[in-house]
Design an enzyme around this catalytic site. Structure first.
Site, PDB file in Angstrom:
ATOM      1  N   LEU A 143      12.656   9.590 -20.096  1.00  0.00           N
ATOM      2  CA  LEU A 143      14.105   9.703 -19.933  1.00  0.00           C
ATOM      3  C   LEU A 143      14.774   8.338 -19.810  1.00  0.00           C
ATOM      4  O   LEU A 143      15.692   8.017 -20.566  1.00  0.00           O
ATOM      5  CB  LEU A 143      14.421  10.557 -18.703  1.00  0.00           C
ATOM      6  CG  LEU A 143      15.912  10.760 -18.374  1.00  0.00           C
ATOM      7  CD1 LEU A 143      16.619  11.513 -19.500  1.00  0.00           C
ATOM      8  CD2 LEU A 143      16.072  11.488 -17.044  1.00  0.00           C
ATOM      9  N   THR A 144      14.330   7.509 -18.877  1.00  0.00           N
ATOM     10  CA  THR A 144      14.999   6.243 -18.585  1.00  0.00           C
ATOM     11  C   THR A 144      14.923   5.278 -19.766  1.00  0.00           C
ATOM     12  O   THR A 144      13.870   5.132 -20.399  1.00  0.00           O
ATOM     13  CB  THR A 144      14.374   5.588 -17.344  1.00  0.00           C
ATOM     14  OG1 THR A 144      14.493   6.483 -16.238  1.00  0.00           O
ATOM     15  CG2 THR A 144      15.068   4.285 -16.999  1.00  0.00           C
ATOM     16  N   PRO A 190      16.342   1.208 -21.350  1.00  0.00           N
ATOM     17  CA  PRO A 190      16.722  -0.125 -20.870  1.00  0.00           C
ATOM     18  C   PRO A 190      18.187  -0.233 -20.465  1.00  0.00           C
ATOM     19  O   PRO A 190      18.516  -0.966 -19.529  1.00  0.00           O
ATOM     20  CB  PRO A 190      16.409  -1.030 -22.071  1.00  0.00           C
ATOM     21  CG  PRO A 190      15.287  -0.331 -22.772  1.00  0.00           C
ATOM     22  CD  PRO A 190      15.579   1.135 -22.620  1.00  0.00           C
ATOM     23  N   GLY A 242      19.941   3.979 -16.964  1.00  0.00           N
ATOM     24  CA  GLY A 242      19.090   4.446 -15.887  1.00  0.00           C
ATOM     25  C   GLY A 242      19.704   5.686 -15.269  1.00  0.00           C
ATOM     26  O   GLY A 242      19.418   6.818 -15.658  1.00  0.00           O
ATOM     27  N   THR A 252       6.281   6.289 -15.962  1.00  0.00           N
ATOM     28  CA  THR A 252       5.020   6.508 -15.257  1.00  0.00           C
ATOM     29  C   THR A 252       4.037   7.253 -16.156  1.00  0.00           C
ATOM     30  O   THR A 252       4.413   8.209 -16.842  1.00  0.00           O
ATOM     31  CB  THR A 252       5.266   7.316 -13.978  1.00  0.00           C
ATOM     32  OG1 THR A 252       6.164   6.588 -13.133  1.00  0.00           O
ATOM     33  CG2 THR A 252       3.971   7.576 -13.228  1.00  0.00           C
ATOM     34  N   ARG A 301      -5.880  -2.213  19.756  1.00  0.00           N
ATOM     35  CA  ARG A 301      -5.638  -3.648  19.939  1.00  0.00           C
ATOM     36  C   ARG A 301      -5.038  -3.898  21.320  1.00  0.00           C
ATOM     37  O   ARG A 301      -4.146  -3.175  21.768  1.00  0.00           O
ATOM     38  CB  ARG A 301      -4.702  -4.173  18.849  1.00  0.00           C
ATOM     39  CG  ARG A 301      -4.418  -5.674  18.969  1.00  0.00           C
ATOM     40  CD  ARG A 301      -3.753  -6.209  17.728  1.00  0.00           C
ATOM     41  NE  ARG A 301      -3.288  -7.574  17.863  1.00  0.00           N
ATOM     42  CZ  ARG A 301      -4.073  -8.650  17.804  1.00  0.00           C
ATOM     43  NH1 ARG A 301      -5.361  -8.520  17.605  1.00  0.00           N
ATOM     44  NH2 ARG A 301      -3.557  -9.872  17.917  1.00  0.00           N
ATOM     45  N   GLY A 315       1.411 -10.094  12.323  1.00  0.00           N
ATOM     46  CA  GLY A 315       0.944 -10.831  11.159  1.00  0.00           C
ATOM     47  C   GLY A 315      -0.086 -10.076  10.338  1.00  0.00           C
ATOM     48  O   GLY A 315      -0.148 -10.228   9.113  1.00  0.00           O
ATOM     49  N   GLU A 329      13.889   8.770  -9.855  1.00  0.00           N
ATOM     50  CA  GLU A 329      14.308  10.172  -9.817  1.00  0.00           C
ATOM     51  C   GLU A 329      15.629  10.330  -9.068  1.00  0.00           C
ATOM     52  O   GLU A 329      15.864  11.293  -8.346  1.00  0.00           O
ATOM     53  CB  GLU A 329      13.199  11.057  -9.227  1.00  0.00           C
ATOM     54  CG  GLU A 329      11.949  11.021 -10.095  1.00  0.00           C
ATOM     55  CD  GLU A 329      10.963  12.129  -9.815  1.00  0.00           C
ATOM     56  OE1 GLU A 329      11.385  13.216  -9.404  1.00  0.00           O
ATOM     57  OE2 GLU A 329       9.755  11.899 -10.037  1.00  0.00           O
TER      58      GLU A 329
END
Length: 383
Positions: free
Chosen positions: A125-126, A128, A131, A158, A267, A339, A362
């Site tokens: 569908l999409t 360039p 969108g 996809t 932890r 971190g 979507e």
């Protein structure tokens, strides 16, 4: 609505989790780094039944209800959203479109393979330049005798480089949505070109492609639905697809919650577990509440689908909330990890990267708000 799962639903949920924890979770970091899952997982997913959920047994599926499908998508989202996307596009967008709009010949040709995971579909569908504005797509299908000849380009597709069939939306008539038709195009058709897109922020393991259509000739029997009904086919597919995305986002949030609980209880800092600090408990609570809220919105949309009631607005609400909540959950999870959350030895940074695209595809979060606002006010915000 009864929120208690049936025995069959609980059994499938447990089977799905056990399989994914063994066959996907240990490999997701490596697949993410390699920018490709091991495609051997695809038929294995088919054997478990992921691709056959809601597809009738007569076409090789498992049948089953839409809530069970959502449970499967949730477990896939928790394990690896790249794998979820493979399933939900092939079966959810393509397979269900064939089931809803296809001829008997089309169903017999494509559904058994899709349900088994031996054939993959992609959703073309999409483009360039279009969108969110899908009604003004430029790919064109020109009638030539008993055939149609397709020319144009698609992007961010996809499964694009792996798929056996592409559901291509192309213009056959006037400008605007009413001039769009849908075609089931085998990807080995001459003129069908595809190039994989690398360097994505998230969903790195699934194949995402740019597709070029250069005089691709298909018979008129390849049209899905009637001429001019392609936009309707696409929008109906995306309404259900949004429920699938929402369920996958619930999985991301659940994954973040489980990761944070495990890490913060193991932890220690300042001589006691991280989980004992009120600021950490605050973040855990936010993730937990978002998980429940997103899950309930998703289950409500699934329930409406099962009962045959209008579900489009509920799907938009579920997708909007769950995708934004998944980003929040992943951000909080990284904060708890500190971190360590910033490196790919731990899952939360991948959840963050995968969650971010959920607010885009979507239907972006902004499109969902427009759809919800239009439904509530009765005023078309697109005018």
């Amino acid at each position: 609505m009864d929120l208690a799962l049936t025995e069959d639903q609980r059994n499938f949920q447990a089977l799905a989790r056990e399989f994914l924890d063994k066959e996907v979770v240990p490999h997701r970091a490596a697949w993410d780094r390699a920018e490709s899952v091991d495609t051997a997982i695809i038929p294995a997913l088919g054997e478990i039944g992921f691709f056959g959920l809601t597809i009738p047994e007569e076409y090789g599926g498992l049948g089953g209800d839409y809530l069970t499908y959502c449970l499967g998508m949730e477990e896939l989202g928790r394990a690896d959203s790249s794998v979820r996307g493979i399933v939900s596009v092939s079966m959810g967008l393509v397979g269900k479109s064939v089931l809803a709009h296809g001829t008997e010949e089309q169903k017999q040709r494509w559904l058994p393979g899709i349900a088994a995971g031996t054939l993959l579909g992609c959703f073309g569908l999409t483009e360039p330049d279009t969108g969110s504005d899908a009604g003004n797509l430029r790919t064109r299908a020109t009638r030539d005798g008993d055939d149609y000849v397709l020319n144009g380009a698609k992007i961010f597709i996809t499964n694009g480089t792996w798929a056996d069939v592409c559901l291509v939306f192309a213009r056959t008539g006037e400008a605007g949505p009413k001039g769009v038709s849908a075609f089931l195009v085998p990807t080995d058709t001459p003129g069908f070109g595809r190039t994989e897109i690398k360097g994505k922020l998230g969903l790195r393991g699934q194949a995402t492609a740019e597709i070029a259509l250069d005089d691709v000739r298909v018979p008129a029997s390849a049209m899905l639905g009637a001429e001019g009904e392609g936009f309707t086919v696409a929008m109906q597919s995306l309404d259900k697809g949004r429920v699938s995305v929402a369920a996958g986002c619930v999985g991301i949030i659940q994954g973040c919650l489980e990761a944070v609980v495990s890490y913060s209880t193991e932890r220690t800092q300042f001589g006691r577990p991280l989980a004992s600090f009120q600021m950490v408990q605050d973040m855990v609570a936010d993730i937990s509440v978002d998980a429940d809220a997103a899950r309930l919105l998703t289950w409500r949309a699934a329930d409406l689908i099962e009962r045959g009631e209008p579900y489009g607005v509920a799907a938009s609400k579920a997708k909007l909330f769950a995708s934004e909540a998944a980003v929040r959950a992943a951000n909080l999870a990284i904060q708890v990890y500190g971190g360590y959350g910033y490196v790919d030895d731990y899952p939360v940074q991948k959840y963050m990267r995968d969650a971010r695209v959920m607010t885009l595809y979507e239907g972006t979060s902004q499109i969902q708000k427009l759809l919800i606002g239009r439904a509530e006010t009765g005023v078309n915000a697109f005018l």
